[in-house]
Write a protein that holds these residues in place. Structure first.
Motif, PDB file in Angstrom:
ATOM      1  N   THR A  19      66.419  21.383  14.508  1.00 31.72           N
ATOM      2  CA  THR A  19      67.073  22.094  15.487  1.00 31.72           C
ATOM      3  C   THR A  19      66.152  22.637  16.350  1.00 31.72           C
ATOM      4  O   THR A  19      65.099  22.767  16.448  1.00 31.72           O
ATOM      5  CB  THR A  19      68.100  22.989  15.101  1.00 31.72           C
ATOM      6  N   GLU A  20      66.851  22.986  17.731  1.00 28.03           N
ATOM      7  CA  GLU A  20      66.000  23.318  18.704  1.00 28.03           C
ATOM      8  C   GLU A  20      65.081  24.535  18.283  1.00 28.03           C
ATOM      9  O   GLU A  20      65.366  25.539  17.614  1.00 28.03           O
ATOM     10  CB  GLU A  20      67.052  24.145  19.648  1.00 28.03           C
ATOM     11  N   GLY A  21      63.798  24.570  18.728  1.00 28.29           N
ATOM     12  CA  GLY A  21      62.871  25.492  18.238  1.00 28.29           C
ATOM     13  C   GLY A  21      62.052  25.246  17.262  1.00 28.29           C
ATOM     14  O   GLY A  21      60.950  25.696  16.860  1.00 28.29           O
ATOM     15  N   LYS A  22      62.516  24.280  16.256  1.00 32.86           N
ATOM     16  CA  LYS A  22      61.673  23.651  15.101  1.00 32.86           C
ATOM     17  C   LYS A  22      60.504  22.734  15.680  1.00 32.86           C
ATOM     18  O   LYS A  22      60.826  21.831  15.842  1.00 32.86           O
ATOM     19  CB  LYS A  22      62.480  23.166  14.307  1.00 32.86           C
ATOM     20  N   MET A  23      59.198  23.333  15.637  1.00 29.16           N
ATOM     21  CA  MET A  23      58.247  22.304  16.082  1.00 29.16           C
ATOM     22  C   MET A  23      57.132  22.302  15.013  1.00 29.16           C
ATOM     23  O   MET A  23      56.196  21.714  14.844  1.00 29.16           O
ATOM     24  CB  MET A  23      57.290  23.268  17.311  1.00 29.16           C
ATOM     25  N   SER A  76      55.970  20.952  20.996  1.00 34.37           N
ATOM     26  CA  SER A  76      57.471  20.931  21.390  1.00 34.37           C
ATOM     27  C   SER A  76      58.349  20.429  20.275  1.00 34.37           C
ATOM     28  O   SER A  76      57.887  19.686  19.361  1.00 34.37           O
ATOM     29  CB  SER A  76      57.800  20.149  22.591  1.00 34.37           C
ATOM     30  N   ASN A  77      59.701  20.672  20.371  1.00 37.16           N
ATOM     31  CA  ASN A  77      60.661  20.220  19.344  1.00 37.16           C
ATOM     32  C   ASN A  77      60.763  18.845  19.388  1.00 37.16           C
ATOM     33  O   ASN A  77      60.818  18.049  18.300  1.00 37.16           O
ATOM     34  CB  ASN A  77      62.030  20.935  19.534  1.00 37.16           C
ATOM     35  N   GLU A  78      60.691  18.101  20.576  1.00 38.27           N
ATOM     36  CA  GLU A  78      60.921  16.793  20.706  1.00 38.27           C
ATOM     37  C   GLU A  78      59.489  15.928  20.354  1.00 38.27           C
ATOM     38  O   GLU A  78      59.881  14.956  19.837  1.00 38.27           O
ATOM     39  CB  GLU A  78      60.993  16.517  22.457  1.00 38.27           C
ATOM     40  N   ARG A  81      59.977  15.987  16.585  1.00 39.87           N
ATOM     41  CA  ARG A  81      61.247  14.966  16.143  1.00 39.87           C
ATOM     42  C   ARG A  81      60.482  13.709  16.169  1.00 39.87           C
ATOM     43  O   ARG A  81      60.631  12.758  15.308  1.00 39.87           O
ATOM     44  CB  ARG A  81      62.314  15.180  16.857  1.00 39.87           C
ATOM     45  N   GLN A 109      57.610  28.823  11.672  1.00 41.57           N
ATOM     46  CA  GLN A 109      57.511  28.183  13.109  1.00 41.57           C
ATOM     47  C   GLN A 109      56.871  28.618  14.011  1.00 41.57           C
ATOM     48  O   GLN A 109      56.884  29.912  14.274  1.00 41.57           O
ATOM     49  CB  GLN A 109      58.999  27.949  13.452  1.00 41.57           C
TER      50      GLN A 109
END
Length: 149
Positions: A19-23, A76-78, A81, A109
């Motif tokens: 989810t957002e913020g998970k890097m 970044s999270n992107e 992912r 994180q």
């Protein structure tokens, strides 16, 4: 249950956890014969070159082999992912292996949290290849990050 019998989740199932913020990614099932250079050489393809700032592959000092997992913190999270989408469920190819990479968001994180966590554990490791690696920061900046709030 025996971990070897666990079903490996699909890429889609794992990506739902990012989810957002998970890097920061925990990579599991790394063949124990891999060292830092070999692992990074296999996964830092041009798509991920200079896209992370933290890497740690814990080593078992008795066997001089890795413990089968590592941590990578992406910018970044992107990017995290994209890395998971590329490598989750794949095998590394440098050494013959049946191990399939399994990825999850790490408990810690971000660069700051990973560095603080390791600083608290007071690593005694002198060999730079066995220590966590930080990229793109001066030693001064690394020390500032590790100062406790």
């Amino acid at each position: 249950a025996d971990r070897r019998e666990e079903r490996l989740p699909s890429v889609a199932e794992v990506l739902m956890q990012f989810t957002e913020g998970k890097m920061t990614v925990m990579v599991r099932n790394i063949p124990s014969c891999y060292n830092c250079e070999e692992f990074l050489g296999d996964v830092v393809v041009p798509k991920f070159d200079e896209k992370f700032d933290f890497f740690y592959l814990p080593i078992d000092f008795k066997t001089k082999r890795n413990r089968g997992y590592c941590f990578l913190n992406f910018h970044s999270n992107e990017i995290a992912r994209n890395f998971v989408g590329t490598f989750h469920g794949q095998s590394l190819t440098r050494h013959p292996t049946k191990k399939i990479l399994d990825m999850r968001p790490a408990d810690n994180q971000g660069l700051k949290n990973n560095m603080k966590s390791l600083k608290r554990s007071k690593p005694r490791v002198k060999n730079q290849w066995f220590r966590p690696m930080v990229f793109g920061l001066s030693e001064d900046d690394q020390n500032k990050i590790c100062e406790f709030d």
